[in-house]
Design an enzyme around this catalytic site. Structure first.
Site, short mmCIF file in Angstrom:
data_model
loop_
_atom_site.label_atom_id
_atom_site.label_comp_id
_atom_site.label_asym_id
_atom_site.label_seq_id
_atom_site.Cartn_x
_atom_site.Cartn_y
_atom_site.Cartn_z
N LYS A 203 29.11 44.36 13.97
CA LYS A 203 28.98 42.99 14.49
C LYS A 203 27.70 42.93 15.32
CE LYS A 203 29.80 40.48 17.76
NZ LYS A 203 28.81 39.67 18.53
N GLY A 255 26.46 47.66 25.03
CA GLY A 255 26.36 46.35 25.66
C GLY A 255 26.63 46.45 27.15
N THR A 257 28.46 46.65 30.82
CA THR A 257 29.55 47.44 31.37
C THR A 257 30.83 46.60 31.44
OG1 THR A 257 28.13 48.99 32.54
CG2 THR A 257 30.33 48.65 33.45
N GLY A 260 32.31 46.44 28.06
CA GLY A 260 32.75 47.80 27.75
C GLY A 260 34.11 48.10 28.35
N GLU A 277 28.18 52.65 25.25
CA GLU A 277 26.85 52.84 25.82
C GLU A 277 26.58 51.55 26.59
OE1 GLU A 277 23.60 52.44 26.86
OE2 GLU A 277 22.70 52.42 24.87
N CYS A 311 18.72 49.04 28.64
CA CYS A 311 19.79 49.51 29.51
C CYS A 311 19.35 50.70 30.35
CB CYS A 311 21.01 49.89 28.67
SG CYS A 311 20.59 50.85 27.23
N GLU A 408 22.32 45.00 37.52
CA GLU A 408 21.41 45.16 36.40
C GLU A 408 20.78 43.80 36.09
OE1 GLU A 408 23.16 46.21 32.61
OE2 GLU A 408 21.48 47.52 32.16
#
Lengths: 498, 303, 346
Positions: A203, A255, A257, A260, A277, A311, A408
């Site tokens: 995806k 993608g 956090t 995730g 990741e 990232c 981030e």
């Protein structure tokens, strides 16, 4: 073309410097007449492009001028289910049983075809995502092809990979990738998975689906058995359907956090394997004994590469207090040299921010830093009026507690923080929930090793930054995720040991 | 132990079963205890019932223990673990008695203790081999020296096998692969046999293992698992499903573990036979690897 | 004469060293070649022989430096920028012939080309011609009435392996013959054995011998072994009084490279940042194509800015480069690729 060089002048000498305008680089746009893009893309399932169950398509835009590029299918649970079934059938029918040496040849084909169409793919990557053509051309494309090439060669050598164990593929892998390196992330996911004998449902990110769809065409051209690679475009909901699908044996996600964690919760209690990741807030640490001009180049590459949509970006500059002023002076001058603008101009260093949403997030965090009293330093580069752009920026007077130093940003914004001793540098570098990467700049080898050992990060760049290679494992500590991509370690997430 | 000493008329001294935290045997800060039946005497022994605050203290201790332990050389870690086997051999009788107290037959208890000691010996050889097998010099396409090597994850919580699993062998088989690489282990002892866990902790305490590397909490899983799973300083969870950890609790742990992206390993210990626990397949690098992080370091090569 | 020179050099070096170190440093002695050999005695510490403490140069990370240079070299320079850049390159060119077989005839025709690079295109003259001392007078005469300067190599070019006294005579004679600029070589042997004081003194004394002539200091980077050494030599040459720093004699491979030029420009930038005067840069040898020349200009622009895009501060030492630049300009004018025989080979 007519130029002034044939015009007669009285002086054979150049005009005095003060009277001459600075020598500038003329626009140098990459030619794109050879790009083969369709107006509308369907889902790639079971070796064919098929219309989405919902009948809905969504638009993908060029972030550099907000123009419409193409329409892309919106996959729903039904489409995901069809894709997972196709993948299962391919796994059980052909791919899972195929000799590794034969599988490998298919994967090699993909690598070669990517190389053949590299320039076209690079242009589409830049148009769809906003990254400078020199980066998609010199980084994303060569690395994507190299990943397929590297893992193709593993297909018949899996029994050598893990001492004393025999390896078996897992089955169907659901893979969800981000918008910052669209094709490269597809390569990082698909190459090891299929080389190991798995089949995949991928995806892509909703803002950058095009190169994955061109990859689908390439895979079709390579004559891979239908269903080995399926590509279902869509947004978060489509990804959620893939995560939740009972027929998936493994989820690989790159993608944020936040997402995730949601995925990790969603698959809790199931037998699905997971690799993540996720985000980062890397420290790039510059000691007083560093090779300073190269360190400044490394800082620039660390944070302004791909507009900071990385990232592992070196978004926190930890600089030894004694050289703070020198570094800031050099950095200020250096960011003036960065050319911001048209991603397709071969001289552009900083392209377009990937989406309006991302641009707004950057603005918000920058505003917060300003209101918290951090000193802003920004390139005076002219920003195009159309499209999503943000000038290279850094903040001084930042402490660990500022939002800009903790969150981030995922944009071309750097926080400069000082330290006095190596211990303090270690403490500040590790003082984050993330642990993806770190940078160390010092001329002293013993200090490199001392520091590298103490960094709680999966990738440590010493006297370099933002380097990637298919043989080199990549992945995080702490909340930056788990599992590795690249090299022998990158096989493990796609194999079961028996 | 409360063995009959009728001949001499001497009253034996009983052991107090405490928590093992930071290298010390302490009572639960809550002051609570749990009665545990003794299969040999037919009596009841009290063991400490750890609380949420005990979990918190034990996590801090485990973090400190991990830092100290990971800083030792691999060679030294191997020597300390070998020493652990020596101490266990010396306390073999006590370990056997402890297992009998939890209902094991004399023969099974002896077999289990032997297998456990041998397993410790197996792991004592691992610290200086892991990196040799897992590391790589990566041939990157450029002028860079690029090395990947394993490091311990950090603070690992082990929800040890319970119920019909052999308690000592279960502990050794799950704790040793966690600590060989330098991790600290916060262990939730089996409810079915907390006393063996404490006796084994005494072996750990006298084996030169730095305080805090292994911390043993006895108590109720229903209280403790979620506390451990949600703690943000715990980086990995090793959960063994058992009579005291059902699917729902294991899932709850995995869900909570996502709060800080813990490495969560959930395995089913239910119905696993002694022979399976004791087999060579139940030990080795694949048991160690889930609690390793791979670090890759780049450095340019040039003049 | 010699005594006066020694005294003034000592003062210069001492003053610079004190300015840098904030304290007094032992002074140097110079003399005949024989005496010099006897003086090469290490004194320990970071101080070289003769008590001279060289500049504290930053370490250089080779791969990152090369990556930066390569990344600037990828700039795409097209159309008007290209034409403008190539004209600039011509104006920055030191058209060079340094061969044993050089003759007045060869030099005269080169001078003609330097003054008027093309009959078809109206272009700036080259900055200078660069010749051996014996041909300086010939060049001077040939260039009378033009803006083209005459540069002469001196100081026992290309090896520099002669006594200082001989080198200084070499310099003075070239200046007497009419040289506007002197391209000296450093004593790489002295540099590599750590006798930085000798290197410093020779530059300082050569500068003095130059009088009004500009001094370019050739580091011969291809012989120095590391980027760190090149950076140190650059800093030392600047500190000793060079007006320009120059990569190479053209007699040693590798000659000029992009990373070396970048690093030398960075040394100049740091010097200027610290309040020093503007120092020029001259890559020499190995720059053969118009494309390369543009790459060098990009490096200058992105390192020191437009101010350095000037013949007073940047030169190319080249012989074959001019014709390639002319061919490229012709191509920009006509739209067709030119052939090499359409340009005079002087």
């Amino acid at each position: 073309m007519a130029t002034d060089i044939t015009k007669k002048t009285h002086e054979t000498k150049l005009a005095p410097r003060r009277e001459r305008a600075g020598w500038t680089y003329a626009p140098s746009p990459e030619a794109k007449d050879h790009v083969r893009l369709k107006g509308r893309y369907d889902l790639f399932i079971d070796g064919k492009f098929v219309a989405p169950h919902s009948g809905k398509h969504f638009a993908t835009h060029n972030p550099a001028d907000e123009s419409h590029i193409a329409d892309v299918a919106e996959g729903d649970e039904h489409d995901v289910d069809t894709a997972v079934r196709a993948a299962r059938k391919a796994f059980e029918g052909t791919w899972g049983k195929m000799r590794g040496s034969e599988r490998g040849k298919y994967v090699y084909r993909i690598a070669r075809r990517i190389q053949e169409r590299a320039r076209e793919l690079a242009i589409v990557e830049s148009v769809d995502g906003g990254k400078p053509i020199k980066e998609s051309r010199d980084v994303d494309l060569p690395l994507a092809a190299a990943h397929f090439f590297h893992y193709a060669g593993w297909a018949d050598k899996l029994d050598y990979a893990f001492a004393g164990r025999r390896a078996r593929p897992l089955g169907v892998a659901g893979q969800i990738i981000p918008w910052n390196f669209p094709l490269l992330m597809a390569a990082w996911k698909i190459a090891p998975a299929i080389a190991c004998g798995n089949t995949v449902v991928l995806k892509p990110a909703e803002t950058t689906p095009l190169t994955a769809l061109l990859l689908a065409e390439i895979i079709q051209e390579c004559d891979l058995p239908p269903g080995v690679v399926n590509i279902v475009t869509g947004a978060g909901k489509t990804g959620g359907a893939l995560v939740d699908h009972a027929g998936v044996d493994k989820i690989a996600f790159t993608g944020s956090t936040d997402v995730g964690k949601r995925i990790q919760r969603a698959i809790a209690g199931t037998n699905k394997r997971l690799t993540l990741e996720l985000g980062g807030k890397a420290a790039n640490i510059v000691f007083a004994d560093a090779p300073i001009d190269q360190a400044v180049d490394g800082i620039v590459n660390g944070i302004y590469f791909n507009q900071g949509h990385v990232c592992c970006a070196g978004s926190r500059l930890l600089v030894e207090e004694s050289i703070h002023d020198v570094v800031v002076r050099k950095l200020s001058r250096r960011i003036e040299q960065l050319r911001v603008g048209d991603p397709l101009d071969k001289n552009t260093d900083v392209g377009a921010i990937n989406s309006k949403m991302q641009l707004e997030k950057i603005h918000e965090l920058v505003a917060a830093a300003v209101s918290e009293g951090c000193a802003i330093h920004q390139s005076s580069a002219k920003i195009p009026t159309k499209g999503y752009f943000f000038a290279p920026t850094f903040f001084t007077g930042v402490s660990q507690s500022h939002r800009i130093a903790q969150e981030e940003v995922f944009g071309p914004v750097l926080s400069v923080i000082t330290f006095r001793t190596p211990d303090e540098a270690v403490e500040k570098a590790n003082n984050t929930m993330y642990g993806l990467s770190a940078g160390i700049w010092t001329d002293k080898a013993a200090k490199v090793f001392w520091m590298a050992k103490r960094m709680r990060a999966g990738v440590v760049w010493a006297n370099t930054f933002n380097k990637f290679d298919p043989t080199s494992p990549f992945g995080g500590y702490k909340e930056s995720g788990f599992g590795r991509e690249g090299g022998r370690a990158g096989l493990a997430p796609y194999l079961e040991m028996v | 132990m409360s063995e009959a000493n009728g001949n001499t008329g001497r009253v034996p001294v009983e052991k107090t079963y405490k928590l093992f935290v930071k290298g010390e045997f302490i009572r639960s800060e809550s002051g609570r205890s749990l009665p545990v039946p003794d299969a040999v005497t037919g009596g009841v022994t009290n063991v400490a019932r750890a609380s949420r605050k005990d979990v918190r203290d034990a996590v801090i201790a485990t973090k400190a223990g991990h830092h100290s332990w990971a800083g030792k050389t691999a060679y030294l870690r191997g020597q300390v673990l070998y020493r652990l086997a020596e101490v266990m051999e010396g306390r073999r009788g006590e370990l056997v008695e402890a297992r009998k107290g939890a209902g094991a037959s004399a023969a099974n208890a002896a077999r289990e203790v032997d297998a456990s000691i041998d397993r410790v010996i197996h792991y004592a050889g691992w610290p200086d081999k892991i990196s040799l097998l897992v590391s790589s010099l990566n041939p990157v396409a450029g002028p860079h020296y690029n090395v990947s090597h394993p490091e311990p994850t950090g603070v690992v919580a082990v929800v040890a096998p319970d119920g019909d699993a052999p308690a000592l062998l279960g502990l050794v088989s799950t704790v040793l692969p966690v600590i060989v690489s330098g991790n600290g282990a916060l262990v939730l002892a089996p409810e079915s046999d907390p006393r063996t866990a404490v006796v084994w902790s005494e072996c750990l305490a006298t084996s030169d293992l730095p305080g805090g590397v292994v911390n043993m909490l006895t108590g109720l899983r229903s209280e403790l698992v979620s506390q451990v799973a949600r703690h943000m300083e715990v980086q990995a969870l090793d959960v063994w499903k058992s009579t005291t950890v059902d699917d729902a609790l294991a899932k709850e742990a995995a869900v909570l573990g996502a709060d800080n992206v813990k490495r969560v390993k959930v395995r089913d210990g239910r119905g696993k036979t002694f022979d399976q626990w004791a087999s060579d397949d139940a030990q080795g690098l694949h048991c160690i690897e889930p609690f390793l992080e791979l670090k890759t370091v780049w450095h340019p090569v040039g003049l | 004469m010699a005594t006066r020179k020694q005294t003034s050099t000592r003062v210069t070096r001492q003053a610079r060293a004190e300015q840098r170190n904030g304290k007094h440093r032992p002074t140097s002695r110079t003399g005949t070649g024989a005496q010099e050999a006897a003086l090469v005695v290490p004194t320990g510490g970071t101080r070289g022989p003769r008590g001279y403490r060289p500049p504290k140069s930053p370490p250089i990370e080779a791969i990152a430096l090369e990556e930066r240079a390569a990344s600037i070299a990828k700039r795409s320079i097209k159309k008007a920028s290209k034409v403008e850049g190539l004209k600039l390159a011509i104006a920055m060119m030191d058209l060079t012939t340094l061969e044993g077989k050089d003759t007045p005839g060869k030099v005269v025709s080169m001078c003609r080309k330097a003054a008027r690079p093309s009959e078809r295109l109206d272009l700036p003259s080259c900055a200078a011609v660069c010749v051996y001392p014996n041909l300086v007078a010939v060049a001077k005469r040939a260039l009378e009435g033009t803006t083209v300067k005459v540069a002469s190599v001196a100081t026992a070019f290309p090896s520099g392996q002669s006594p200082l006294a001989v080198k200084l005579i070499d310099v003075r004679r070239a200046v007497d013959f009419g040289a506007d600029e002197i391209d000296m070589v450093i004593d790489r042997g002295a540099f590599l054995r750590g006798d930085y004081g000798k290197v410093f003194d020779e530059i300082a004394q050569t500068k003095e011998a130059c009088g009004a002539a500009h001094l370019k200091v050739i580091l011969e980077t291809g012989e120095l072994g590391t980027y760190d050494a090149i950076r140190l030599a650059s800093d030392l040459a600047i500190e000793a009084g060079g007006d320009f720093i120059k990569t190479s004699t053209g007699k040693v491979q590798p000659a000029a490279t992009l990373p070396v030029t970048l690093l030398m420009l960075e040394a100049i930038r740091d010097h200027v940042d610290a309040g020093g005067r503007n120092i020029g840069m001259k890559p020499a040898g190995g720059v053969r194509t118009a494309k390369q020349a543009l790459q060098y200009l990009c490096i200058v622009k992105e390192t020191l800015g437009d101010e350095w895009l000037d013949p007073d501060l940047f030169r190319f030492g080249a012989s074959a480069l001019l014709n390639d630049v002319l061919m490229q300009l012709e191509k920009e004018r006509t739209g067709s690729y030119a052939g090499e025989d359409y340009f005079s080979k002087d």
